[in-house]
Design an enzyme around this catalytic site. Structure first.
Site, short mmCIF file in Angstrom:
data_model
loop_
_atom_site.label_atom_id
_atom_site.label_comp_id
_atom_site.label_asym_id
_atom_site.label_seq_id
_atom_site.Cartn_x
_atom_site.Cartn_y
_atom_site.Cartn_z
N HIS A 51 -2.62 8.13 0.18
CA HIS A 51 -1.87 8.21 1.43
C HIS A 51 -0.93 9.40 1.24
O HIS A 51 0.27 9.24 1.01
CB HIS A 51 -1.10 6.90 1.64
CG HIS A 51 -0.49 6.76 3.01
ND1 HIS A 51 -0.54 7.75 3.96
CD2 HIS A 51 0.17 5.73 3.59
CE1 HIS A 51 0.07 7.34 5.05
NE2 HIS A 51 0.51 6.11 4.86
N LYS A 75 -18.22 -1.79 9.74
CA LYS A 75 -17.67 -1.02 8.62
C LYS A 75 -18.71 -0.09 7.99
O LYS A 75 -19.80 -0.50 7.64
CB LYS A 75 -17.06 -1.94 7.57
CG LYS A 75 -18.05 -2.81 6.84
CD LYS A 75 -17.38 -3.42 5.62
CE LYS A 75 -18.41 -4.11 4.76
NZ LYS A 75 -17.82 -4.68 3.57
N ARG A 128 3.21 2.10 12.46
CA ARG A 128 4.18 3.16 12.21
C ARG A 128 3.55 4.49 11.82
O ARG A 128 4.00 5.53 12.28
CB ARG A 128 5.21 2.71 11.17
CG ARG A 128 4.62 1.93 10.03
CD ARG A 128 5.70 1.50 9.08
NE ARG A 128 6.56 0.45 9.63
CZ ARG A 128 7.84 0.31 9.35
NH1 ARG A 128 8.43 1.15 8.53
NH2 ARG A 128 8.53 -0.67 9.85
N THR A 129 2.51 4.46 11.02
CA THR A 129 1.90 5.73 10.63
C THR A 129 1.25 6.40 11.84
O THR A 129 1.37 7.61 12.05
CB THR A 129 0.86 5.51 9.51
OG1 THR A 129 1.50 4.85 8.43
CG2 THR A 129 0.30 6.83 9.01
N ARG A 181 -7.36 7.13 9.26
CA ARG A 181 -7.05 6.01 8.37
C ARG A 181 -8.28 5.12 8.32
O ARG A 181 -8.90 4.84 9.35
CB ARG A 181 -5.85 5.22 8.87
CG ARG A 181 -5.75 3.88 8.12
CD ARG A 181 -4.44 3.21 8.32
NE ARG A 181 -3.39 3.94 7.63
CZ ARG A 181 -2.15 3.43 7.46
NH1 ARG A 181 -1.85 2.23 7.92
NH2 ARG A 181 -1.24 4.12 6.82
#
Lengths: 406, 329
Positions: B151, B101, B73-74, B123
């Site tokens: 956020h 990472k 959704r973001t 993100r």
């Protein structure tokens, strides 16, 4: 060969501060104070500069000769966390020779094989190969039964056990100390009592086994209280700290500064104040650099992914001299923390200016100002949380066994 | 209350209203700067409700959405926001498996920079990763969520929702309940709402409450019922399933018993209290469907709508300098 230092301000952990001369004969200190100068000695006029025992840095992670030379360090206790791990006599012997001729390297052998925290390391064999102590390494031995055996067996071998004081069950996965800073930054954090828990267990085991135990870094008020009480009971325990934990609180990690990511992590201000008290009242025996140079590939990462550790050898003396300038301790006591005590813990007959001791000496100007700059450090990497800090105290010369180190 | 004419931001010309190059978090923003972003968002709410939703102000600019952590959704919200402003939107979906990472993060940032991105939305699963990238690139960076840290656009859209539905933010009693410890949504909301003078209560079992949370000027509660007394807004957080399997909470049903928002519980809040959730919801766990779908009290779909408007405003404001907007260059 004889070397005569004249007009020196002699700082000796046992003899205090005096003015006078010091004579080196061969590799040892022959005389101090006022004596008749031999005619065949090469004389060096120190013009009231300070002459003190060279530093002994107990618990470094890298053999970094340039950084040690700059920091006035003549001997290091090398942690077993090397590649390969210092758990085999061949590896220990090689490590012991790795600093020659500029630096004495005293390996601390792995307390458990491969530092895995399970099987006992070959302590006696490794001691015969040059190890001066055994150490648990960066980690904590989780199994109490194993730690008990390590302490009991090391006592049999006459070796001190250098331990890391953080309960892995609480501290595992954490990258900071619980508190406002970790909370605001959303960082995984462990409570400061993780240290006291580890210290309480290991003190209890040391008391029961009669072993000699040295906590490489103790940083919290609760742990200092435990050690203070244990010393009073006669437990054979000593402990150390780094300048970072004396001078910085966890606020230093703000904005995710990975150079301030240390193990154990920086603590809150009340613990820092407790550390200063523990320096003053003698609970802390050793100040060490924890020298752990890390390049950008280990530090230019998100905070939690970066490796802990700081490059500290060349800033150790200047930062520690701040304690003297602040009036916390006299300078001769500082050199007990930096030289005489670490020597005693490692069983080395050095660390003072007494005649007969090895001529491991540092000449310094304790007031000379300079600025720590990360990019110009001589160490293998400039990962210091003290970048841009103005300090005082410059090493002018370093002698190891009577020989000047360039 | 619509655009706040009396806010200090309204009087500040151009760049002085929002003098930041990036939006990495709410921390570091002045209250009037937060209000400025909310005011800027208002215009897009109406625009988005019309049929012709497009605006061309970001035409020719490249927006890269670099998502190192899964998001639906973001990511969608940022993509729609960029496209409605006319930007060329590119999604870089670097799943955790492909980008090891951390290790290549700086390299990735340098690469994105070399491709001449005009704005980068990031993100990442590590707290602080977005700030690290922001230091390495020449264009504005927008934080779409970093680890447990921040956020910011979520906090802005929540604040906008509260302001529109409650008329004001100052003085509102906002209760945030759920996994506070691991929540970047909670952190950004605490910062934004306290900056705008709301009274914020945070509710979680002690196992999911960060240490020293009161130092963020919020009141911690372990008793949800007590916290709900007189609440104007109840904001529920999603609790990850893996954290309810015994590690932090004994079980899902026990969490529901103590912290689930039921109609009975909601009755403790003000009669017109607003119900919010950043999504995605665990229906029947932290929130019951009858509450989540309540026609007048639930603002959950409105939050999603505000999200697009807030992100359009942020993209617009942050690119004004490079677009040469008068007073911003």
């Amino acid at each position: 060969m004889k070397t005569l230092f004249t007009n020196a301000r002699l700082v000796c952990p046992t003899g205090g501060v005096t003015t006078g001369d010091l004579l080196i004969d061969g590799e040892t200190i022959a005389a101090t104070g006022s004596f008749e100068a031999p005619s065949d000695a090469q004389a060096i006029d120190l013009a009231a500069k300070t002459l003190a025992p060279a530093l002994i840095d107990l618990g470094v992670f890298a053999v970094d000769k340039a950084a040690c030379r700059a920091g006035g360090i003549a001997r290091v206790g090398l942690m077993p966390d090397q590649s390969p791990v210092l758990d085999d006599p061949g590896i220990v012997r090689r490590a012991a020779l790795s600093g020659k001729p500029a630096l004495w390297v005293h390996p601390l052998a792995a307390a458990t094989r491969g530092l895995e925290g399970q099987d006992l390391g070959e302590m006696a064999i490794n001691a015969s190969a040059g190890a001066r102590a055994v150490a648990t390494g960066r980690g904590w031995i989780g199994a109490s039964a194993t730690m008990r055996k390590v302490l009991a067996y090391a006592r049999d071998c006459g070796l001190v056990v250098v331990a890391h004081a953080e309960d892995g069950g609480l501290a595992g996965g954490a990258v900071a100390t619980e508190g406002e800073t970790a909370t605001r930054h959303g960082l995984a954090a462990a409570p400061a009592i993780a240290e006291a828990l580890a210290v309480a267990r290991d003190l209890t085991l040391a008391e029961e086994t009669g072993a000699r135990l040295h906590f490489r870094q103790v940083t919290t008020a609760a742990a200092f209280d435990l050690i203070r009480a244990a010393k009073r009971r006669g437990v054979r325990v000593t402990c150390g700290i780094t300048p970072a934990h004396l001078l910085l609180s966890d606020i230093a990690i703000s904005d995710f500064r990975t150079y301030a990511r240390l193990s154990p992590p920086l603590r809150d201000e009340s613990d820092r104040q407790a550390a200063l008290t523990a320096i003053k009242d003698g609970t802390i025996d050793v100040i060490a650099s924890g020298h752990d140079p890390r390049g950008p590939e280990a530090k230019r990462l998100p905070f939690a992914d970066a490796e802990p550790g700081m490059s500290g050898a060349e800033t150790l003396l200047a930062l520690a001299l701040g304690l003297v300038r602040d009036g916390l301790i006299p300078i001769e006591r500082l050199f007990a923390l930096l030289a005489a005590n670490p020597a005693k813990i490692l069983g080395l007959d050095t660390g003072t200016l007494a005649p007969g001791k090895p001529a491991d000496l540092v000449v310094l100007d304790p007031d000379a100002p300079w600025q720590i700059t990360a990019e110009t450090m001589v160490a293998r990497a400039g990962n210091t949380p003290f970048d841009r800090l103005p300090v005082q105290g410059k090493v002018l010369a370093l002698y190891k066994g009577g020989t000047a180190i360039d | 209350m619509q655009a706040s004419d009396h806010s200090p931001a309204a009087q500040l010309p151009g760049r002085a209203a929002f003098p930041h190059r990036h939006l990495t978090g709410i921390a570091g923003l002045q209250p009037h700067e937060i209000v400025f972003l909310l005011d800027e968002s208002e215009q897009w709410i109406e625009a988005n409700r019309t049929r012709a939703k497009s605006d061309k102000r970001l035409e020719g600019l490249t927006q890269i959405n670099a998502f190192f952590e899964n998001s639906t959704r973001t990511l969608l919200s940022f993509e729609i926001a960029g496209k409605r402003l006319g930007a060329d939107v590119v999604n870089m979906h670097a799943a955790q498996s492909s980008v090891k990472k951390g290790e290549t993060l700086i390299d990735t940032a340098v690469t994105l920079n070399a491709m001449r991105a005009d704005v980068i939305v990031i993100r990442h699963m590590s707290s602080g990763a977005v700030e690290l990238i922001a230091e390495k690139v020449d264009c504005p960076v927008l934080n779409a969520g970093d680890g447990w840290h921040e956020h910011p656009t979520q906090a802005l859209l929540d604040a906008l929702t509260i302001r529109r539905r409650r008329g004001n933010i100052a003085g509102q009693r906002v209760v945030i309940c759920g996994d506070i410890l691991h929540s970047r949504v909670a952190r950004s909301n605490m910062l934004a709402l306290t900056a705008l003078a709301a009274e914020v209560r945070v509710v979680a079992p002690s196992t999911l409450m960060p240490a020293a949370i009161e130092r963020m000027y919020v009141q911690p509660y372990t008793d949800f019922d007590a916290a709900l007394e007189g609440a104007d807004v109840v904001m529920m957080l999603r609790v990850q399933n893996e954290r309810m399997a015994g590690g932090y909470i004994p079980s899902t049903r026990e969490f529901h018993m103590r912290y689930g928002l039921t109609p009975e519980r909601l009755a403790r809040a003000k009669p017109d209290a607003l119900v919010m959730h950043p999504g995605p919801m665990n229906r029947g766990v932290e929130i019951e469907s009858s509450v989540a779908d309540h026609p007048t009290r639930s603002a959950i779909t409105e939050q999603v709508e505000m999200g697009v408007a807030v992100r359009m405003a942020c993209l617009d404001v942050l690119t004004r300098a490079e677009r040469g907007v008068e007073g911003w260059a």
